[in-house]
Scaffold this active site. Structure first.
Site, mmCIF file in Angstrom:
data_model
loop_
_atom_site.group_PDB
_atom_site.id
_atom_site.type_symbol
_atom_site.label_atom_id
_atom_site.label_comp_id
_atom_site.label_asym_id
_atom_site.label_seq_id
_atom_site.Cartn_x
_atom_site.Cartn_y
_atom_site.Cartn_z
ATOM 1 N N GLU A 1 0.874 -1.219 0.046
ATOM 2 C CA GLU A 1 0.187 -0.065 0.007
ATOM 3 C C GLU A 1 0.921 1.312 -0.110
ATOM 4 O O GLU A 1 1.994 1.220 0.552
ATOM 5 C CB GLU A 1 -0.601 -0.041 1.189
ATOM 6 C CG GLU A 1 -1.820 -1.088 1.207
ATOM 7 C CD GLU A 1 -2.876 -1.330 2.530
ATOM 8 O OE1 GLU A 1 -3.605 -2.132 2.640
ATOM 9 O OE2 GLU A 1 -2.442 -0.673 3.539
ATOM 10 N N CYS B 1 3.385 8.475 1.518
ATOM 11 C CA CYS B 1 3.910 7.613 2.470
ATOM 12 C C CYS B 1 3.890 6.104 1.623
ATOM 13 O O CYS B 1 3.102 5.513 0.970
ATOM 14 C CB CYS B 1 2.937 7.339 3.399
ATOM 15 S SG CYS B 1 3.580 6.133 4.838
ATOM 16 N N CYS C 1 7.012 -7.205 6.953
ATOM 17 C CA CYS C 1 7.934 -6.679 7.895
ATOM 18 C C CYS C 1 8.507 -7.600 8.707
ATOM 19 O O CYS C 1 7.891 -8.736 8.926
ATOM 20 C CB CYS C 1 7.558 -5.460 8.604
ATOM 21 S SG CYS C 1 8.781 -4.454 9.465
ATOM 22 N N CYS D 1 7.433 -5.107 15.747
ATOM 23 C CA CYS D 1 7.005 -4.224 16.474
ATOM 24 C C CYS D 1 5.476 -4.598 16.999
ATOM 25 O O CYS D 1 4.603 -4.752 16.411
ATOM 26 C CB CYS D 1 7.072 -2.660 15.874
ATOM 27 S SG CYS D 1 8.653 -2.294 15.604
ATOM 28 N N CYS E 1 2.163 -2.859 15.746
ATOM 29 C CA CYS E 1 1.896 -2.350 14.379
ATOM 30 C C CYS E 1 1.269 -3.526 13.419
ATOM 31 O O CYS E 1 1.667 -4.706 13.891
ATOM 32 C CB CYS E 1 3.510 -2.352 13.611
ATOM 33 S SG CYS E 1 3.285 -1.888 11.744
ATOM 34 N N CYS F 1 -1.138 5.447 10.171
ATOM 35 C CA CYS F 1 0.252 4.658 10.611
ATOM 36 C C CYS F 1 -0.138 3.509 11.225
ATOM 37 O O CYS F 1 -0.796 3.452 11.997
ATOM 38 C CB CYS F 1 1.144 5.659 11.421
ATOM 39 S SG CYS F 1 1.653 7.171 11.318
HETATM 40 N N1 SAH Z 1 9.829 0.576 9.571
HETATM 41 C C1 SAH Z 1 9.737 1.989 9.751
HETATM 42 C C2 SAH Z 1 8.720 2.646 8.875
HETATM 43 C C3 SAH Z 1 7.357 2.246 8.999
HETATM 44 S S1 SAH Z 1 5.934 2.598 10.139
HETATM 45 C C4 SAH Z 1 9.924 2.693 11.192
HETATM 46 O O1 SAH Z 1 9.593 1.852 12.106
HETATM 47 O O2 SAH Z 1 10.413 3.603 11.264
HETATM 48 C C5 SAH Z 1 5.849 4.432 10.227
HETATM 49 C C6 SAH Z 1 5.678 4.851 11.818
HETATM 50 O O3 SAH Z 1 4.344 4.299 12.288
HETATM 51 C C7 SAH Z 1 6.460 4.221 12.663
HETATM 52 O O4 SAH Z 1 6.964 5.130 13.645
HETATM 53 C C8 SAH Z 1 5.563 3.180 13.395
HETATM 54 O O5 SAH Z 1 6.292 2.565 14.506
HETATM 55 C C9 SAH Z 1 4.259 3.850 13.501
HETATM 56 N N2 SAH Z 1 3.203 3.032 13.930
HETATM 57 C C10 SAH Z 1 3.155 1.514 13.446
HETATM 58 N N3 SAH Z 1 1.972 1.035 13.895
HETATM 59 C C11 SAH Z 1 1.462 2.038 14.423
HETATM 60 C C12 SAH Z 1 0.057 2.038 14.890
HETATM 61 N N4 SAH Z 1 -0.463 1.238 15.111
HETATM 62 N N5 SAH Z 1 -0.327 3.318 15.397
HETATM 63 C C13 SAH Z 1 0.360 4.457 15.138
HETATM 64 N N6 SAH Z 1 1.766 4.501 14.766
HETATM 65 C C14 SAH Z 1 2.160 3.135 14.324
#
Ligand code: SAH
Length: 373
Positions: free
Chosen positions: A96, A109, A116, A120, A123, A342
């Site tokens: 996406e 974005c 991935c 985390c 996420c 995000c």
């Molecule tokens: N892998 C990279 C880029 C991807 S995500 C990174 O970790 O930076 C972009 C941002 O959204 C990251 O800061 C991630 O931690 C955050 N993110 C992921 N899941 C989320 C959620 N459910 N709510 C808010 N932010 C989230």
């Protein structure tokens, strides 16, 4: 020659294209011409590239292609956010990308991987497992599609900012991402200023060090916690590269460059990392790094194990960190009605192999980093 054997020129940045043209017996300036056709004018048919000779066009037709992914779905949110679901290789793999219009800019974005490996805990992309890295062509194609669809609609500027904050960890797909950001900033392609292109990382420390040697684009770091105890839990790569190593890498990215600044991202998870104590610890931790802090209210998705912090808690957190002189903004969620916020990007794909295996492999893949630890 079938399309499968042809060279997809979208995979090549300027230096790659120059070598390609020299390799087929042509002059290197053809690279610039081709980039202008493809990236600036949105033309992917060699026949229409009228400043190239007929014989060159025929040669390209026979040996090369400009292969964009198919667009499966475009969703539009009521706030103007748009999400493209792109089919990347004719199978069930899709990724996406999300367009976020604002008054002064239009941000795209972009995803860097199908899935991935980093896992985390908050996420939704992580929940889908990992399939593979995107190619440079698949990364730059996201910008190509979004930018040219805006231009076709009569939007004059198209995309003004890119954040590598879609699905995947950009620094685990180092070479492809660097070649793609090269094109984003290239005057013969999208000519975005390096301040308007941001690579976001969960903290792949050796790759951050390498990044500072090969590119000048902006760096965002997904910090999310003020200490190792919390970060080890929610951002597991912290167990390999703990906070002091991560911050040292941030320092080396900006030290000696007056214009560089780190953007720290911090997801607000109720009862996990959002107390006033946490704010105090965080402010101390990053006080000596030129930075700004983005607080991201947690975006929920089905089966998520977290809740978003209350508004008052977020406000209190922001007020405290700001009072310590750190520019702190709370990011507004965009495109929630189309799951484009995000961490809500899930795409659709098969996790064909075990995540942990891929994870080890990808760490080794970061060229030349094997011996860094
Ligand atoms: N892998 C990279 C880029 C991807 S995500 C990174 O970790 O930076 C972009 C941002 O959204 C990251 O800061 C991630 O931690 C955050 N993110 C992921 N899941 C989320 C959620 N459910 N709510 C808010 N932010 C989230």
């Amino acid at each position: 020659m079938s399309d499968f054997e042809k060279t997809n020129l979208l995979n090549l940045n300027r230096s790659g294209l120059e070598s390609y043209f020299i390799g087929i017996g042509e002059k290197s300036f053809r690279a610039k011409q081709l980039m202008q056709w493809v990236h600036q004018r949105g033309v992917t048919d060699f026949e229409k590239m009228t400043d190239m000779s007929k014989s060159l066009r025929e040669k390209l037709q026979a040996k090369a292609c400009i292969d964009l992914p198919n667009v499966d779905v475009i969703q539009k949110s009521k706030d103007g956010t748009r999400k493209w679901l792109l089919n990347v290789d004719g199978t069930e793999n899709s990724v996406e990308c999300v367009l976020i219009p604002e008054k002064m800019r239009t941000t795209l974005c972009i995803s860097s991987q199908v899935g991935c490996t980093l896992n985390c805990t908050f996420c939704s992309t992580a929940k889908q497992g990992f399939n593979r890295n995107l190619t440079t062509a698949e990364i730059i194609a996201q910008l190509h599609l979004a930018h040219h669809s805006l231009l076709q609609e009569g939007n004059e500027r198209g995309i003004t900012n890119v954040v590598m904050m879609g699905m995947g960890e950009p620094l685990m797909n180092f070479d492809a991402v660097i070649a793609a950001v090269d094109m984003m900033c290239d005057d013969y392609a999208y000519a975005l200023s390096k301040r308007r292109v941001t690579i976001s990382t969960a903290g792949v420390v050796p790759a951050m060090e390498k990044m500072s040697q090969v590119t000048d684009v902006s760096l965002a770091v997904s910090l999310h916690a003020p200490n190792d105890a919390i970060r080890d839990e929610i951002v597991p790569i912290n167990r390999k590269y703990p906070i002091h190593q991560l911050l040292a890498a941030c320092h080396s990215y900006i030290d000696g460059y007056k214009s560089r600044k780190i953007t720290f991202e911090y997801v607000m998870l109720k009862g996990i990392n959002d107390s006033l104590e946490n704010a105090k610890e965080l402010a101390k931790l990053i006080s000596d790094i030129p930075c700004k802090l983005n607080l991201i209210p947690f975006n929920p998705y089905p089966h998520a194990i977290y809740e978003c912090s209350d508004k008052e808690t977020i406000d209190r957190f922001r007020a405290y960190v700001s009072s310590k002189g750190i520019i702190t903004v709370t990011r507004r969620a965009r495109g929630e009605d189309i799951d484009a916020a995000c961490g809500q990007l899930a795409g659709q794909f098969k996790d064909r192999s075990r995540r942990s295996q891929k994870y080890q492999l990808s760490l080794q893949d970061i060229g030349g980093l094997k011996n860094a630890h």
